[in-house]
Write an enzyme that holds these catalytic residues in place. Structure first.
Site, PDB file in Angstrom:
ATOM      1  N   ARG A 287      -3.234  10.366  -2.858  1.00 49.67           N
ATOM      2  CA  ARG A 287      -3.680   9.214  -3.629  1.00 49.67           C
ATOM      3  C   ARG A 287      -3.159   7.950  -2.955  1.00 49.67           C
ATOM      4  NH1 ARG A 287      -0.780  13.018  -5.963  1.00 49.67           N
ATOM      5  NH2 ARG A 287      -1.899  14.521  -7.256  1.00 49.67           N
TER       6      ARG A 287
ATOM      7  N   SER B  40      -1.204  18.532  -4.980  1.00 47.21           N
ATOM      8  CA  SER B  40      -2.568  18.784  -5.441  1.00 47.21           C
ATOM      9  C   SER B  40      -3.586  17.823  -4.848  1.00 47.21           C
ATOM     10  CB  SER B  40      -2.629  18.701  -6.973  1.00 47.21           C
ATOM     11  OG  SER B  40      -2.219  17.428  -7.424  1.00 47.21           O
TER      12      SER B  40
ATOM     13  N   GLU C 229      11.892  10.291  -6.264  1.00 45.84           N
ATOM     14  CA  GLU C 229      10.590  10.306  -6.936  1.00 45.84           C
ATOM     15  C   GLU C 229      10.762  10.083  -8.439  1.00 45.84           C
ATOM     16  OE1 GLU C 229       6.852  13.405  -7.644  1.00 45.84           O
ATOM     17  OE2 GLU C 229       8.445  13.907  -6.214  1.00 45.84           O
TER      18      GLU C 229
ATOM     19  N   GLY D 255       4.581  17.227 -11.859  1.00 46.26           N
ATOM     20  CA  GLY D 255       3.672  17.255 -10.728  1.00 46.26           C
ATOM     21  C   GLY D 255       3.199  18.662 -10.440  1.00 46.26           C
ATOM     22  N   GLY D 256       2.645  18.856  -9.242  1.00 51.04           N
ATOM     23  CA  GLY D 256       2.180  20.184  -8.874  1.00 51.04           C
ATOM     24  C   GLY D 256       3.300  21.086  -8.389  1.00 51.04           C
TER      25      GLY D 256
ATOM     26  N   VAL E 192       0.860  -1.184   0.000  1.00 50.48           N
ATOM     27  CA  VAL E 192       0.000   0.000   0.000  1.00 50.48           C
ATOM     28  C   VAL E 192       0.894   1.231   0.000  1.00 50.48           C
ATOM     29  CG1 VAL E 192      -1.752   1.304   1.275  1.00 50.48           C
ATOM     30  CG2 VAL E 192      -1.847  -1.206   1.222  1.00 50.48           C
TER      31      VAL E 192
ATOM     32  N   VAL F  85      11.727   9.678 -19.012  1.00 46.19           N
ATOM     33  CA  VAL F  85      10.481  10.083 -18.357  1.00 46.19           C
ATOM     34  C   VAL F  85      10.570  11.535 -17.903  1.00 46.19           C
ATOM     35  CG1 VAL F  85       9.011   9.699 -16.354  1.00 46.19           C
ATOM     36  CG2 VAL F  85       9.963   7.740 -17.574  1.00 46.19           C
ATOM     37  N   VAL F  86       9.522  12.285 -18.187  1.00 53.61           N
ATOM     38  CA  VAL F  86       9.341  13.615 -17.606  1.00 53.61           C
ATOM     39  C   VAL F  86       8.024  13.576 -16.841  1.00 53.61           C
ATOM     40  CG1 VAL F  86       8.992  16.072 -18.015  1.00 53.61           C
ATOM     41  CG2 VAL F  86      10.621  14.807 -19.422  1.00 53.61           C
TER      42      VAL F  86
ATOM     43  N   SER G  11       6.844  20.083  -8.342  1.00 54.34           N
ATOM     44  CA  SER G  11       8.144  19.873  -8.978  1.00 54.34           C
ATOM     45  C   SER G  11       7.968  19.110 -10.283  1.00 54.34           C
ATOM     46  CB  SER G  11       9.080  19.098  -8.038  1.00 54.34           C
ATOM     47  OG  SER G  11       8.548  17.803  -7.773  1.00 54.34           O
TER      48      SER G  11
END
Length: 475
Positions: free
Chosen positions: A87, A84, A199, A228-229, A77, A224-225, A231
């Site tokens: 989740r 933002s 991250e 996020g809110g 989990v 990958v790019v 960074s």
């Protein structure tokens, strides 16, 4: 008198003993046993395949695949406490760390707004905001496995922006919540503010795991790019030769290159996290540069923008929004021409760009990039993946910037009222970030990704899966 079958005989009224039977049939036994012994001997001498290592945590020791007996299940989990919203992801793995379905889905994914950072003045309320997500996660995990199921909380840029004292108060309340009210396995150090590079690395692992790229050469992986809110992260595998060229960083700063061992292969992962340049944080950076009015705000809107505990005037200029003027503001906010760039080539803000190469050619772009593209109408929001070009963001921005707030509301029914005034700004920033920040060619094809297909299912293209793989591997 002879019994039928020859299995036993009567001689002089006495049953034949076992040793006498062996002696009488020794020739047949010898003929049968010698080949069997030879086969057994050859099998004994054959080399045995070691268990294939599935994951090494970022820069950590090699870890074997998830434990348990054949056919066993292991759950994880993972809470993604973003700026933002919060989740929760629940994953189920077999002993080889292959994902197993949870009911009809391949994972449980539930989200809730606002994020933990919105409760900066009330840490206990921040922790309590996770209770509905925790209850849904626990209900998915079988009762007998709950005490063995790791639960991790990774806070990202939103909490990083609050500073150490306030973020730690919130995290401690979350630790107490999991300790007192959860039946899952928790540890204090499993509730933390994620390092930005961690991250980004987990996000890279997630997407390449789902694509089946792990274990292949670095040139067969995708870059990958992740926007996020708070960074934005860029991560891609580079050659060992380029890894050696990585600039030295000051003490306390994140290294540019991380070593990962994934499915028996060593990767040199260029990864960098740009704090203050996630989509929501970038709005604040752009508004700071103005003097109360912005050419990025849609005509007719006057208001304030709150982010990270601060408030910024967010009102349209008298002439309304302008694509070209907004571009200038976005470039300035990105510090593209930062004089601190002392390396051969930088992205923005004086940051080394990793050198490029095959690991960056196939670029997967996630999170807010997909969301705005869907809301602006140039990708299908019902699809999990879309092929686009940076120029698509440019064209969408030009269309949006021409509208006033009322016309925009009618034109973009998928855009919520709180996002609408910033639609021009967001699309301009995303185009500028790709082209000016990361030097992606305007007409280079990139993949927008919300979910990645895994077998017959689709999995959220988010860093928690990479964290879950590490958590289960460590059990």
């Amino acid at each position: 008198m002879r019994q039928r079958g020859g299995a036993a005989a009567v001689s002089g009224g006495r049953a034949e003993s076992i040793s006498e039977k062996i002696q009488r049939n020794r020739g047949i036994i010898l003929i049968i046993s010698v080949p069997l012994l030879l086969v057994a001997f050859v099998l004994f001498l054959m080399p045995r395949s070691p268990a294939e290592p599935v994951l090494v945590g970022v820069g950590r020791k090699t870890m074997p695949g998830g434990g348990g007996d054949a056919g066993s299940k292991t759950y994880a989990v993972i809470f993604d406490a973003g700026s933002s919203g919060s989740r929760v992801h629940v994953y189920c793995f077999d002993k080889n760390l292959d994902l197993l379905p949870i009911g009809k889905e391949i994972e449980l994914f539930v989200q809730k707004k606002p994020g933990l950072s919105s409760f900066a003045e009330n840490p206990q309320e921040a922790a309590n905001s996770l209770i509905p997500l925790l209850e849904k996660a626990e209900a998915i995990v079988p009762l007998g496995l709950r005490e063995k199921t790791p639960v991790r909380v990774g806070a990202t840029a939103g909490l990083r922006a609050l500073g150490t004292e306030k973020s730690e108060q919130i995290l401690q309340e979350v630790r107490d919540l999991l300790q007192d009210k959860s039946s899952l396995k928790s540890q204090p150090d499993w509730v933390t503010v994620l390092d930005g590079t961690q991250e980004g690395a987990f996000q890279w692992v997630t997407i390449n795991y789902l694509l089946g790229n792990l274990g292949k050469t670095y040139s067969s992986t995708v870059g990958v790019v992740d926007l996020g809110g708070g960074s934005v992260q860029m991560a891609y595998a580079i050659s060992e030769k380029d890894a050696v060229k990585a600039p030295q960083v000051s003490s306390g700063e994140d290294l540019y290159v991380k070593k990962l061992f994934l499915k028996g292969t060593e990767y040199h992962l260029y990864v960098h996290s740009y704090l203050h340049y996630g989509l929501l944080a970038a709005r604040a950076e752009i508004l700071k540069a103005g003097d109360g009015e912005s050419s990025c705000i849609l005509d007719g809107h006057r208001g304030a923008y709150k982010y990270g505990g601060n408030e910024y005037t967010a009102s349209a200029s008298p002439s309304g929004a302008s694509f070209s003027k907004c571009r200038t503001e976005a470039v300035r906010a990105l510090k593209v021409d930062e004089p601190a760039c002392t390396h051969m080539k930088c992205t923005f803000g004086g940051v080394w760009n990793g050198g490029g190469g095959d690991g960056q050619k196939n670029l997967f772009v996630a999170s807010f990039f997909f969301d705005r593209a869907a809301e602006a109408g140039f990708v299908d929001p019902k699809k999990a993946v879309a092929k686009v070009k940076p120029s698509d963001f440019e064209e969408a921005a030009k269309r949006a910037c021409k509208l006033n707030i009322n016309d925009a509301k009618a034109t973009y029914p998928l855009v919520s009222d709180d996002i609408l005034p910033y639609l021009c700004m967001d699309l301009v920033y995303q185009f500028t970030l790709l082209v000016d920040g990361f030097a992606v060619e305007p007409y280079q094809e990139i993949t927008l990704v919300k979910k990645v297909q895994f077998g017959d299912a689709f999995v959220e293209a988010a860093w928690p899966l990479g964290s879950a793989i590490e958590a289960v591997s460590s059990l």
